[in-house]
Design a protein around this motif. Sequence first.
Motif, PDB file in Angstrom:
ATOM      1  N   PRO B  32       0.796  -1.231   0.000  1.00  0.00           N
ATOM      2  CA  PRO B  32       0.000   0.000   0.000  1.00  0.00           C
ATOM      3  C   PRO B  32       0.831   1.286   0.000  1.00  0.00           C
ATOM      4  CG  PRO B  32      -0.105  -1.095   2.138  1.00  0.00           C
ATOM      5  CD  PRO B  32       0.612  -2.026   1.223  1.00  0.00           C
ATOM      6  N   ARG B 146      -3.009   0.721  13.952  1.00  0.00           N
ATOM      7  CA  ARG B 146      -3.498   1.681  12.963  1.00  0.00           C
ATOM      8  C   ARG B 146      -4.743   1.155  12.250  1.00  0.00           C
ATOM      9  NH1 ARG B 146       1.956   2.018  11.152  1.00  0.00           N
ATOM     10  NH2 ARG B 146       2.885   3.789  12.223  1.00  0.00           N
ATOM     11  N   THR B 151     -10.125   3.345  10.348  1.00  0.00           N
ATOM     12  CA  THR B 151     -11.481   3.597   9.855  1.00  0.00           C
ATOM     13  C   THR B 151     -12.367   2.398  10.178  1.00  0.00           C
ATOM     14  OG1 THR B 151     -11.064   2.544   7.729  1.00  0.00           O
ATOM     15  CG2 THR B 151     -10.504   4.887   7.907  1.00  0.00           C
TER      16      THR B 151
ATOM     17  N   GLY D 295      -4.410  -0.517  -1.763  1.00  0.00           N
ATOM     18  CA  GLY D 295      -3.818   0.014  -0.535  1.00  0.00           C
ATOM     19  C   GLY D 295      -4.545   1.225   0.010  1.00  0.00           C
ATOM     20  N   TRP D 297      -7.450   1.737   1.429  1.00  0.00           N
ATOM     21  CA  TRP D 297      -8.045   1.604   2.772  1.00  0.00           C
ATOM     22  C   TRP D 297      -6.976   1.598   3.867  1.00  0.00           C
ATOM     23  CZ3 TRP D 297      -7.232  -2.555   6.116  1.00  0.00           C
ATOM     24  CH2 TRP D 297      -6.609  -3.689   5.567  1.00  0.00           C
ATOM     25  N   VAL D 298      -5.790   1.095   3.520  1.00  0.00           N
ATOM     26  CA  VAL D 298      -4.696   1.059   4.497  1.00  0.00           C
ATOM     27  C   VAL D 298      -4.196   2.477   4.758  1.00  0.00           C
ATOM     28  CG1 VAL D 298      -2.348   0.229   4.923  1.00  0.00           C
ATOM     29  CG2 VAL D 298      -4.017  -1.255   3.772  1.00  0.00           C
ATOM     30  N   ARG D 299      -4.006   3.232   3.685  1.00  0.00           N
ATOM     31  CA  ARG D 299      -3.520   4.603   3.852  1.00  0.00           C
ATOM     32  C   ARG D 299      -4.568   5.459   4.573  1.00  0.00           C
ATOM     33  NH1 ARG D 299      -2.318   3.350  -1.420  1.00  0.00           N
ATOM     34  NH2 ARG D 299      -3.907   4.805  -2.170  1.00  0.00           N
ATOM     35  N   ASP D 300      -5.826   5.228   4.228  1.00  0.00           N
ATOM     36  CA  ASP D 300      -6.902   5.951   4.913  1.00  0.00           C
ATOM     37  C   ASP D 300      -6.899   5.647   6.411  1.00  0.00           C
ATOM     38  OD1 ASP D 300      -7.665   6.985   2.531  1.00  0.00           O
ATOM     39  OD2 ASP D 300      -9.453   5.707   2.278  1.00  0.00           O
ATOM     40  N   ALA D 301      -6.682   4.379   6.726  1.00  0.00           N
ATOM     41  CA  ALA D 301      -6.678   3.975   8.129  1.00  0.00           C
ATOM     42  C   ALA D 301      -5.526   4.645   8.871  1.00  0.00           C
ATOM     43  CB  ALA D 301      -6.569   2.453   8.236  1.00  0.00           C
ATOM     44  N   ALA D 302      -4.370   4.668   8.231  1.00  0.00           N
ATOM     45  CA  ALA D 302      -3.195   5.263   8.876  1.00  0.00           C
ATOM     46  C   ALA D 302      -3.448   6.743   9.160  1.00  0.00           C
ATOM     47  CB  ALA D 302      -1.965   5.087   7.991  1.00  0.00           C
ATOM     48  N   ALA D 304      -6.440   8.220   9.485  1.00  0.00           N
ATOM     49  CA  ALA D 304      -7.479   8.338  10.510  1.00  0.00           C
ATOM     50  C   ALA D 304      -6.887   8.092  11.896  1.00  0.00           C
ATOM     51  CB  ALA D 304      -8.609   7.350  10.234  1.00  0.00           C
ATOM     52  N   TYR D 305      -6.018   7.105  11.960  1.00  0.00           N
ATOM     53  CA  TYR D 305      -5.397   6.761  13.248  1.00  0.00           C
ATOM     54  C   TYR D 305      -4.518   7.905  13.747  1.00  0.00           C
ATOM     55  CZ  TYR D 305      -2.503   4.215  16.617  1.00  0.00           C
ATOM     56  OH  TYR D 305      -1.847   3.804  17.746  1.00  0.00           O
TER      57      TYR D 305
END
Lengths: 251, 251, 318, 318
Positions: B32, B146, B151, D295, D297-302, D304-305
Amino acid sequence: MKNNNLYNYIISIADNSLILAQRLGELCGHGPTLETDIAGTNISLDLIGQTRNYYQYAAKIQGEGKTEDDLAFLRLEREYKNVLLVEQPNDHFGFVMGRQYLFDVFHLLFMTEMLNSKDETLAAIAKKGIKEVSYHKRFSGDWVKRLGDGTEESNAKMQEAIDDLWVYTDELFDLTEADKAMIADGIGVDTSKLKELYYAEISELLKEANLTVPEGKYFTRGGKKGIHSEHMGYILSDLQYMQRTYPNMEW
Amino acid sequence: MKNNNLYNYIISIADNSLILAQRLGELCGHGPTLETDIAGTNISLDLIGQTRNYYQYAAKIQGEGKTEDDLAFLRLEREYKNVLLVEQPNDHFGFVMGRQYLFDVFHLLFMTEMLNSKDETLAAIAKKGIKEVSYHKRFSGDWVKRLGDGTEESNAKMQEAIDDLWVYTDELFDLTEADKAMIADGIGVDTSKLKELYYAEISELLKEANLTVPEGKYFTRGGKKGIHSEHMGYILSDLQYMQRTYPNMEW
Amino acid sequence: MSNEQIKNLEEIFEARIARDEKIEPKDWMPEKYRKTHIRQMSQHAHSEIVGMLPEGNWITRAPSLRRKAALLAKVQDEAGHGLYLYSACETLGVSRDELYEQLHSGKAKYSSIFNYPTVTWADMGAIGWLVDGAAIINQVPLCNTSFGPYARAMVRVCKEESFHQRQGFEIMLKLCNGSQEQKDMAQDALNRWWWPSLMMLGPTDAESIHTEQSMKWKLKRKSNDDLRQQFIDQTVPQAELLGLTIPDPDLKWNEEKGVYDFGEINWDEFWQVVKGHGPCNKKRMKDRVNAWENGEWVRDAAMAYADKKEARKLKEAI
Amino acid sequence: MSNEQIKNLEEIFEARIARDEKIEPKDWMPEKYRKTHIRQMSQHAHSEIVGMLPEGNWITRAPSLRRKAALLAKVQDEAGHGLYLYSACETLGVSRDELYEQLHSGKAKYSSIFNYPTVTWADMGAIGWLVDGAAIINQVPLCNTSFGPYARAMVRVCKEESFHQRQGFEIMLKLCNGSQEQKDMAQDALNRWWWPSLMMLGPTDAESIHTEQSMKWKLKRKSNDDLRQQFIDQTVPQAELLGLTIPDPDLKWNEEKGVYDFGEINWDEFWQVVKGHGPCNKKRMKDRVNAWENGEWVRDAAMAYADKKEARKLKEAI
């Protein structure tokens, strides 16, 4: 080898069937319907059957005491001579049917010509194969129509597959040295003469299927010279696994 | 072999690192972010480094003149003794990080104990490895946090991965005959004593990451006995491809 | 209908079965008969479909072209069996999609044996020899079961299964006549598949439900334990012929009874796998559900195309 | 600013470059300088990232643990190079996401050589030896280019590249000292990579754009044809050492000029690949775009976190 050209000629036809059968074999139990799984294994099975006839004959011509399995499983990647089209991955069912159809139209034209080969074995393989391949083409062509003229989503997916696979079609008509020699001897099929028919037939079906015929002038080739896509190595690592791991055994 | 138990003991540790490194190696260039690709290759590289030390030592103990590569590449599937956890596929990045974290926590506990091994070579490998594995665990643990606490989508995906992978955790603590013999000799790590610590540490992080600790009482095992999941054959067909195709050569 | 009338119909129905007449889909039947048949036939169909996966796993890696062709043909047969059996279910008014939904949600079961992994080529032999062998023992009596479509499907299925079983035995034979590595591979496969195959014949009679009613309807003609004994008695001499050792130290010929005595079956393992905790339960369901979900756009397209074609035909006809 | 003032700044700027002073991100610079640097540095970064794919293709199949480790380390270095170079671009006010977007949409280019497939293990040798070799020849002069961050990145990149090149040569050497199959594999790789490597040095001077300006800014110090000649003169003796034949019948030593004469390059092939029609262009882009999209959703999660963490910190601080 006395008949080097004939051997090479047969190998490259056989490899097409083998690798396409292998790709279909990956799918078994993972298709969209039970009926397509049955048809997929059936086509794969027909292709393996043809492959066996070809390799048995090639082994005989080679005259080194090798078996069909030696030829199918124990060559190096650069020695496989299938076209790039048949090794393309099963990205989605549109790719599977698109690849099949683009090959089947060629395959039937090819077999129909091979009926007239001066080589009796090849003519006999063609005679048996024509029935099978006609069925393959009907099946894959029907699906290209269904997907092309189905929903908006399926149309987009089928178009994507045709666009991506189109660049591999021209290689079907390339003539290697072995091809030329066999044509000259009245044994091989002059595929260059089939090209127009091929594109005409495919274009007609694509239009009927509400699909755009790609206009690309650039084609990708290499398989017939043994320069494969990066997919091929992985296909072979599975295909050859047992024979490489347990050499010289009977199964 | 004089030291059959020691050999078997080392092999099963080494195989964990090898197969996990192989799984990470599949991902390179497909992750990613660039940073995760770098970390992934880095972890893979560390694991391969450990693997080499283990196999070199195992080959010496075996005393048949074999090399690290003979042990890494030329065994049959049933002879690999890695746990099922490390062979699970890279379904999505949550699986990659989940698998890594569930292994890393064990791995660090294990290496910390192995520091005290009476076997100097193993203690030395542990000494070097602890630094590496601490970094791995920090990296994978951070990502579990994370994704778990990111989300809604990432939380669901991370939970899915943890739920699916959980069934493979208990096998980490199984004791084989070789394990028991090595523990008795003061060489091997008594992993059964690490189990409570392991689940406590993981549960704490999962909770912090807004994830539910699975409650499953049923666990899947088999790898330590050489009965692998159906993924393993495909891992090996790639891993072994060159050594099987070109036997007895140097690279 | 009054209870009286229903009771009357039931008596006629049971009498027909007792006379060995076939019940056909359009005939009157008790609701329980219908439901039991849907349950059993769909479970059987699901087993065929899920059963394609462990064998499909070796198609790309079959060790010879001949074996690759035979394996393809076998898996194709299994898909075919699934097809007849789903069709037989459909005659009782349940759609294939509903049955899939039951499978995917975990409501419907399939044979637990397919939750074990196929880890070597010898497993293709062991599955044919043992798993199909046990299946035949289960299924042969069903060729005379009372429900016509099921009985007819079973005739065809059994014929093909017995071909598969011979093929599986032949794979084992080739291995057992081969190199030491091949012999080891064969023995290892027998070690792993033996006990799960015995479990395939179902729980011990003491724990088996449905039995009495099923006997009456000829859905069952022998008890699970009898079938298991039959399987063991038939298989042990075959193992001897192969030169393989059955992984049961308690196995021995009982001269008096004329059967083999055998060791304790690990029923905990059986129930664990049945309840979804076998080595591959999750993977099998994931594979099936993925196939189904990834195929949705394809099925939708086929439907849309058929509708359009129909509409065009109608338009032309007017 | 008036045109006069800008002209004045430009003169000062060009004088600094002429004095070999480094231009730093915060310094004033002409817009064209900025744009040219973003274009060239990002193209270089993209090449590193796309270049991971053909080599990454052999990580799982490397023939020994030592080679697997070296290949992993190499691909990791390439990712690292990509990272510095994207960072250098960022100093000029363009984000990494924008640059990816340019790559994925086909607007930005990357080195065409990576559109050829890696079909055998020997390709890992040939890429190191030839492709990295040609890259170094392109890049060494850039260690003294005028833009500070680029020059410093290039110093580090060149050091690592030259290690990679030696490693590649060593792979070839091992093959050439090995079995006949290994020698054939090495020769075959040379045959396939030779001409694309020559093309890597860019179109002939006659067709090359950007050159004059780039020379002034020290983004270029020698012409493409000179670099190509340098590469050939350096590589031919290495091929001789390996016992391999360069696949060019017209290649011969020109005693008079003291350089190798060589055959005609197939520029049609070059332009075809540049325009997106090479053997792997589609696959490379598909792989990159898939990696990026899968990727998200992974970057979005990072993100958001990180936001949550920040918010929690703030809350605690209050």
